[in-house]
Motif scaffolding. Structure first.
Motif, PDB file in Angstrom:
ATOM      1  N   ARG A  42       0.812  -1.225   0.000  1.00 22.44           N
ATOM      2  CA  ARG A  42       0.000   0.000   0.000  1.00 22.44           C
ATOM      3  C   ARG A  42       0.847   1.278   0.000  1.00 22.44           C
ATOM      4  NH1 ARG A  42      -5.323  -0.572   3.491  1.00 22.44           N
ATOM      5  NH2 ARG A  42      -5.446   1.489   2.586  1.00 22.44           N
ATOM      6  N   HIS A  43       2.171   1.129   0.053  1.00 17.98           N
ATOM      7  CA  HIS A  43       3.046   2.311   0.030  1.00 17.98           C
ATOM      8  C   HIS A  43       3.022   2.930  -1.366  1.00 17.98           C
ATOM      9  CE1 HIS A  43       6.599   4.850   0.338  1.00 17.98           C
ATOM     10  NE2 HIS A  43       6.465   4.729   1.648  1.00 17.98           N
ATOM     11  N   LEU A  44       3.045   4.251  -1.443  1.00 15.67           N
ATOM     12  CA  LEU A  44       2.966   4.954  -2.731  1.00 15.67           C
ATOM     13  C   LEU A  44       4.127   4.616  -3.672  1.00 15.67           C
ATOM     14  CD1 LEU A  44       1.787   8.492  -1.555  1.00 15.67           C
ATOM     15  CD2 LEU A  44       0.430   6.688  -2.650  1.00 15.67           C
ATOM     16  N   GLU A  45       5.284   4.255  -3.130  1.00 13.25           N
ATOM     17  CA  GLU A  45       6.447   3.958  -3.968  1.00 13.25           C
ATOM     18  C   GLU A  45       6.685   2.457  -4.151  1.00 13.25           C
ATOM     19  OE1 GLU A  45       9.881   6.412  -3.717  1.00 13.25           O
ATOM     20  OE2 GLU A  45       8.837   7.869  -2.469  1.00 13.25           O
ATOM     21  N   TYR A  46       5.736   1.654  -3.713  1.00 15.95           N
ATOM     22  CA  TYR A  46       5.847   0.200  -3.863  1.00 15.95           C
ATOM     23  C   TYR A  46       5.817  -0.180  -5.337  1.00 15.95           C
ATOM     24  CZ  TYR A  46       4.746  -4.752  -3.636  1.00 15.95           C
ATOM     25  OH  TYR A  46       4.762  -6.121  -3.796  1.00 15.95           O
ATOM     26  N   ARG A  47       6.604  -1.175  -5.689  1.00 14.10           N
ATOM     27  CA  ARG A  47       6.543  -1.793  -7.006  1.00 14.10           C
ATOM     28  C   ARG A  47       6.667  -3.297  -6.800  1.00 14.10           C
ATOM     29  NH1 ARG A  47      11.176  -3.994  -7.501  1.00 14.10           N
ATOM     30  NH2 ARG A  47      13.145  -2.985  -7.117  1.00 14.10           N
ATOM     31  N   ARG A  58      13.890  -0.634  -0.720  1.00 13.80           N
ATOM     32  CA  ARG A  58      14.471   0.609  -1.212  1.00 13.80           C
ATOM     33  C   ARG A  58      15.450   1.130  -0.169  1.00 13.80           C
ATOM     34  NH1 ARG A  58      10.966   3.661  -4.490  1.00 13.80           N
ATOM     35  NH2 ARG A  58      12.494   5.346  -4.380  1.00 13.80           N
ATOM     36  N   GLN A  59      16.512   1.740  -0.636  1.00 18.92           N
ATOM     37  CA  GLN A  59      17.455   2.398   0.272  1.00 18.92           C
ATOM     38  C   GLN A  59      16.732   3.595   0.895  1.00 18.92           C
ATOM     39  OE1 GLN A  59      21.155   1.702   0.583  1.00 18.92           O
ATOM     40  NE2 GLN A  59      20.225  -0.233   0.000  1.00 18.92           N
ATOM     41  N   ALA A  60      16.899   3.770   2.186  1.00 21.60           N
ATOM     42  CA  ALA A  60      16.199   4.849   2.891  1.00 21.60           C
ATOM     43  C   ALA A  60      16.984   5.251   4.130  1.00 21.60           C
ATOM     44  CB  ALA A  60      14.788   4.391   3.277  1.00 21.60           C
ATOM     45  N   ARG A  61      16.566   6.368   4.720  1.00 20.14           N
ATOM     46  CA  ARG A  61      17.172   6.859   5.953  1.00 20.14           C
ATOM     47  C   ARG A  61      16.084   7.276   6.929  1.00 20.14           C
ATOM     48  NH1 ARG A  61      20.348   7.437   2.044  1.00 20.14           N
ATOM     49  NH2 ARG A  61      22.593   7.417   2.153  1.00 20.14           N
ATOM     50  N   VAL A  62      16.233   6.847   8.180  1.00 22.45           N
ATOM     51  CA  VAL A  62      15.417   7.351   9.277  1.00 22.45           C
ATOM     52  C   VAL A  62      16.291   8.387   9.969  1.00 22.45           C
ATOM     53  CG1 VAL A  62      14.280   6.818  11.463  1.00 22.45           C
ATOM     54  CG2 VAL A  62      14.153   5.190   9.555  1.00 22.45           C
ATOM     55  N   ILE A  63      15.786   9.610  10.067  1.00 17.18           N
ATOM     56  CA  ILE A  63      16.587  10.711  10.604  1.00 17.18           C
ATOM     57  C   ILE A  63      15.889  11.308  11.818  1.00 17.18           C
ATOM     58  CG2 ILE A  63      17.626  12.960  10.116  1.00 17.18           C
ATOM     59  CD1 ILE A  63      17.497  12.037   7.094  1.00 17.18           C
ATOM     60  N   ILE A 123      13.239   8.231   1.536  1.00 20.02           N
ATOM     61  CA  ILE A 123      13.478   7.103   0.641  1.00 20.02           C
ATOM     62  C   ILE A 123      14.277   7.606  -0.560  1.00 20.02           C
ATOM     63  CG2 ILE A 123      12.397   5.350  -0.814  1.00 20.02           C
ATOM     64  CD1 ILE A 123      10.015   5.425   1.133  1.00 20.02           C
ATOM     65  N   ASP A 124      15.387   6.931  -0.841  1.00 19.72           N
ATOM     66  CA  ASP A 124      16.229   7.316  -1.964  1.00 19.72           C
ATOM     67  C   ASP A 124      15.479   7.121  -3.284  1.00 19.72           C
ATOM     68  OD1 ASP A 124      18.102   7.650   0.035  1.00 19.72           O
ATOM     69  OD2 ASP A 124      19.447   6.086  -0.684  1.00 19.72           O
ATOM     70  N   GLN A 125      15.803   7.968  -4.228  1.00 23.77           N
ATOM     71  CA  GLN A 125      15.230   7.850  -5.563  1.00 23.77           C
ATOM     72  C   GLN A 125      15.836   6.647  -6.273  1.00 23.77           C
ATOM     73  OE1 GLN A 125      12.702   9.819  -6.796  1.00 23.77           O
ATOM     74  NE2 GLN A 125      12.700  10.445  -4.661  1.00 23.77           N
ATOM     75  N   VAL A 126      15.028   5.971  -7.067  1.00 19.14           N
ATOM     76  CA  VAL A 126      15.512   4.844  -7.866  1.00 19.14           C
ATOM     77  C   VAL A 126      16.159   5.414  -9.113  1.00 19.14           C
ATOM     78  CG1 VAL A 126      14.836   2.819  -9.192  1.00 19.14           C
ATOM     79  CG2 VAL A 126      13.706   3.306  -7.037  1.00 19.14           C
TER      80      VAL A 126
END
Length: 129
Positions: A42-47, A58-63, A123-126
């Motif tokens: 259900r995430h908008l960037e899911y594929r 996906r590569q991401a950062r929690v800040i 979330i990093d851009q693909v």
């Protein structure tokens, strides 16, 4: 421990428990967790996963910014796991919760208690080919 991170803005439809911690960086006023983040359908960037993939990562950062106080217990036992491709990770985020006066994060890499602003998820851009 009660895991209430899905109620944090931007953390809907991700699974920290099924993600991989690639790095933890502490700098004055900032804590960053670099992740190979599992996105839920259900995430908008899911594929849909590609052949050979088991899920959408996906590569991401929690800040955590404006850190006023930080205590990290269990750092001395940190040993990265190395997978067949040679990539290292430090396990998952077992739980991340807000407390009365801050946040508590637990994983194989220890326990971090901190007082800061609310965490953000980036979330990093693909890369496009």
């Amino acid at each position: 421990m009660h895991n209430n991170y899905p109620s944090f803005p931007g953390f809907e439809n991700v699974s920290l428990e099924d993600s991989y911690v690639l790095d933890i960086a502490v700098h004055p006023g900032v804590l960053t967790l670099k992740l190979d983040l599992l996105l839920l359908p259900r995430h908008l960037e899911y594929r849909a996963p590609l052949p050979g993939e088991r899920a959408c990562f996906r590569q991401a950062r929690v800040i955590f910014s404006s850190v006023r106080d930080l205590h990290w217990a269990g750092q001395s036992v940190i040993k990265p796991a190395i997978d067949a491709s040679g990539s290292a990770d430090f396990g998952s985020v077992d739980s991340m919760s807000s407390l009365n006066d801050g946040y508590k994060i637990l994983g194989d890499w220890g326990e971090i208690n901190l007082q800061s602003d609310a965490p953000s998820l980036s979330i990093d851009q693909v890369p496009t080919t």
